[in-house]
Design an enzyme around this catalytic site. Sequence first.
Site, short mmCIF file in Angstrom:
data_model
loop_
_atom_site.label_atom_id
_atom_site.label_comp_id
_atom_site.label_asym_id
_atom_site.label_seq_id
_atom_site.Cartn_x
_atom_site.Cartn_y
_atom_site.Cartn_z
N LYS A 77 -2.23 11.85 4.63
CA LYS A 77 -2.31 10.94 3.50
C LYS A 77 -3.44 9.93 3.60
O LYS A 77 -4.00 9.50 2.60
CB LYS A 77 -0.97 10.21 3.31
CG LYS A 77 0.17 11.13 2.90
CD LYS A 77 1.45 10.35 2.65
CE LYS A 77 2.57 11.27 2.20
NZ LYS A 77 3.82 10.52 1.90
N ASP A 114 4.23 8.50 -4.63
CA ASP A 114 5.44 8.03 -3.95
C ASP A 114 5.90 6.69 -4.51
O ASP A 114 7.11 6.47 -4.70
CB ASP A 114 5.18 7.88 -2.45
CG ASP A 114 5.08 9.21 -1.72
OD1 ASP A 114 5.72 10.17 -2.17
OD2 ASP A 114 4.36 9.27 -0.71
#
Length: 284
Positions: A77, A114
Amino acid sequence: MAAPDRTGADGPRCRAAVLGSPIAHSLSPVLHRAAYSALGLDDWTYGRFEIDEAALPRFIDGLGPEWAGLSLTMPLKRAVIPLLDTVSETAASVDAVNTVVLTPDGRRSGDNTDIPGMLAALREHGIDKVDSAAVLGAGATASSALAALSRICTGEIAVYVRSAARAAEMREWADRLGVEVRTEDWDRAADALRAPLVVATTPAGATDALAAAVPERPAALFDVLYEPWPTTLAARWSAYGGAVLSGLDLLVHQAVLQVEQMTGRSPAPLGAMRRAGEQALAER
């Protein structure tokens, strides 16, 4: 992030995948394929690739024009950010990209679903504002939780951690995100359970000992785990009548946003994706 054109000179762009290491456990293929089926996108495929940080640049550079997007899990990420042309403000706020949209002109755009996925899951359960909150843990998911809480929490956020180094990291994130955070030692984590909203971001088993401290009338618990489920804490919380959200709620809602960005089709089929995820977990 605007939805890109799904066709180009080289034909339809209809390939996507999740990357990470380890990756075999990922539910992303189940969720995305369920969305494609419900949307009638019969020519779309969604794969799974075991890719670590060292292999990521070569993998991305080798993608052809048929690729529309990538989902990223740990440890990629942050590693992907230098490989991108643009990064959304949401992703930049936590230095974490979990979604890459590939456009016909070769541009790579990064986003983080997210954070809005967590907010969407909370809204689905009627939680759109709280006057205080507690976060259990201090890893990457905890920073995303802080970012989400910064948008709905009007007061202080207490973060319970196991070390002074972790406490310092969470205070740095709080300063960066502009939220009021109080760090507490993990030995006091039972105090967190009285908060209007508790977000547990710890690994499996880490909160089991806290189950005995669940108050008789708990408020809301967002436990980001989905396997095994329910956790000991979530089971006790639910037995006492408190609202419980699971990691599957987060996973599905963030995947909905990924599908919409990668395919250009909206709304993505939340119900079909959730049912597919529940069935896959039941079969494990």
